[in-house]
Design an enzyme around this catalytic site. Sequence first.
Site, PDB file in Angstrom:
ATOM      1  N   GLU A  64       0.828  -1.205   0.000  1.00  0.00           N
ATOM      2  CA  GLU A  64       0.000   0.000   0.000  1.00  0.00           C
ATOM      3  C   GLU A  64       0.866   1.259   0.000  1.00  0.00           C
ATOM      4  O   GLU A  64       0.553   2.247  -0.660  1.00  0.00           O
ATOM      5  CB  GLU A  64      -0.941   0.003   1.216  1.00  0.00           C
ATOM      6  CG  GLU A  64      -2.153  -0.883   1.078  1.00  0.00           C
ATOM      7  CD  GLU A  64      -1.849  -2.362   1.247  1.00  0.00           C
ATOM      8  OE1 GLU A  64      -0.708  -2.715   1.639  1.00  0.00           O
ATOM      9  OE2 GLU A  64      -2.752  -3.173   0.982  1.00  0.00           O
ATOM     10  N   HIS A 115     -10.406  -6.580   8.584  1.00  0.00           N
ATOM     11  CA  HIS A 115     -10.964  -6.185   7.283  1.00  0.00           C
ATOM     12  C   HIS A 115     -12.249  -5.389   7.429  1.00  0.00           C
ATOM     13  O   HIS A 115     -12.910  -5.126   6.442  1.00  0.00           O
ATOM     14  CB  HIS A 115     -11.297  -7.430   6.443  1.00  0.00           C
ATOM     15  CG  HIS A 115     -10.128  -8.280   6.104  1.00  0.00           C
ATOM     16  ND1 HIS A 115      -9.420  -8.979   7.042  1.00  0.00           N
ATOM     17  CD2 HIS A 115      -9.535  -8.540   4.912  1.00  0.00           C
ATOM     18  CE1 HIS A 115      -8.448  -9.653   6.447  1.00  0.00           C
ATOM     19  NE2 HIS A 115      -8.486  -9.397   5.151  1.00  0.00           N
TER      20      HIS A 115
END
Lengths: 339, 410
Positions: free
Chosen positions: A72, A141
């Site tokens: 990321e 998540h």
Amino acid sequence: MTTTLRDPTARATRTTTYREALREAHRDAMRRDDRVFLMGEDVARYGGCFAVSLGLAEEFGEERVRDTPLSESAFTGAGIGAALGGLRPIVEIMTVNFSLLALDQILNNAATLRHMSGGQLSVPLVIRMTTGGGRQLAAQHSHSLESYYAHIPGLTVLSPATLEDARGMLWPALEDPDPVVVFEHGSLYNVEGVLPEEPDPVDIVHAAVRRTGGDVTLVGHGGTVPKVLAAAEVLAARGIDAEVVDLRVLRPLDEATVLESVGRTHRAVVVDEGWRSVGVAAEVSARIAERALYELDAPVERVCGVEVPLPYPKHLEDAALPQVDDVVAAARRAVGDDA
Amino acid sequence: MPSLGADMTEGTLLEWLVKPGDPVHRGDVVAVVDTSKSAVEVECFDDGVVEALDVEPGTKVPVGTVLATIAPPDGHPAGSPASSAPTPAATPLAAAAPAPAPAPAHRAHAGGPGRISPLARRLADELGVDLASVHGTGLHGVIRAEDVRAAAGTGPAAAAPSPSGPPATVAAPPPVAGHDAAARALDMRRSIAALMTRSNTEIPHYHLTLTVDLHRTLEWIRERNVALSLSERLVPAAALLRATASAAREVPELNGHWVEGAFVPAEHVDLGLILSLRGGGLLVPVIREAESLDVVATMARVRDLTRRARSGRLRGSDLTPPSLTVSNLGDQGVESVAGVIYPPQVALVGFGAVSERPWAVDGMLGVRPLVTVTLAADHRATDGAIGSRFLKALDRALRDPDSTMQQEEQ
């Protein structure tokens, strides 16, 4: 020869989903501006982890829909570089939990470069990410960390709750000369609705009143908006007329719309899936207390996520997230309905 | 300037009955105020010493204006302005206080109400409502805006007249120069016009009628009157009021106010008594907590109110908003009174004349003293079944004077 009479005001519409509305927004943006491209994990060949970009790689080619390594920090940084270089990148991060790996890039580079360069640099970057729980994806998540980003000066933070906003927010976000973070709640992708073939432009400035009412203001955003609207229906059956404000923009917050509504209803319930402490709901409550105390006929109520890592089992996950009944109960406390 | 009626927005100070330096006590009559309806005596809500008279006689001021400031008796800054317009801890008062004791300045209502919402506090200030006299209906007794509005006698509609033209226009009569009888009569007519137009515009009325046999009640009164002095003697109207209070206790759905789209029951039965004035027009003084008065006490209150209303010396506390109103036109000889509700109340009980009429009792035709009771009720708040229960309760009460005419057991 026959003549077909048509209502000139009638507009062509079609039934679609939040996911397809997002995809259509990407397609539209990439057609309008060839500087626009999408990158992220699995966005090209796989079509996106949540299938938002399904088919776009085939349509626009791998130059403009790019799969990235699982880093990321690296691909968000690459997005910032591309934006500095004159492109209009859309960076997709799979979930907000993973975005923390890119927080250094977002906070220390994207949000600050305009200021640190004395206005010489701008970062016209759009970062999209999934947020929220309710899908049994457990604690790594599912969190709602919108408040982390809404805390940062230099960012615009969007939380589209409707198909119109899913379809309409991307283009003004790309036109913004500064970085914009868009939160897509995972529970919304499959929501169906009707959109005009030629959608109306939307702004990325104002909150929206999704339902008018005079007894209590229910404030929500993103994934909580459908729940809040459902709660308003339950309340209506009890004779409580709730107004629903969808924040839409978490930074900068459109407090005028909230305060105007509370000034009429004199009661507020703020709903946010994020943890209660130091969150979006805390900020909205504080603004109401600062600017509208003497309009309040009851304490501001907050309905937030329970302060635990989001559990995996469905019954525990449901218990940890704001639900329709919680909103109804808070609104009833606010209006003093103890029957 | 206290609000002395649902439709009062301003009043003229006629006369001060105290001067700076006078000691005053809660309940003392301190001033006379002219509403558009009559001269009303204003009572003081606190103990203390008059510090300043802020309004000159002859001045017309809006409801909520501070009329005078009262210093607390012991010199501590715990006072509030005179009359029923308490701006808590008025600044000039605090400045004049010798001892710097900041905490009590905000405790003007110590021992009074508990929690008060910020909006309710602001409204109380604006409407001149003494929060100590407001009953909180929120969770855990919190005083909310609607409680303050109810105490001020202004429903939301009174505070902001409905947009439909007529009530709004008549609700604001042009200022009247002087206070001669003709102008006063016109003023009062306009007030009644505004209130009644509002009632008929907003309230979907339904009317239910029942004829009640008063034979037992009148018998009971006759027996009681033997033992009572002339000035205490009972008239049937007192018994009708007593029975109405008792029925209102039994059917609380008709005793209260329609506020912001919902019925708010009243804690007590504050019976409004419609009095027609000799010069024309009406006044509605209130018998507060009528449920706690036996028939003798009710009679005394009726006598006192009637006398003072007709002599134009009602007090502010006589004109607080009723929770249920009674119209008795029996002395005018009419048979029944299908009334117009006094908003924001939800019912009005109309009594016709008590007269002897043929009546079937136990299969025989006899002559009985009968009264026709007509209930006018707000269909938003109740349906006919509740109205019927009320009339049946009233009927039962009047058939059983032995238990009805005593004070209700609390």
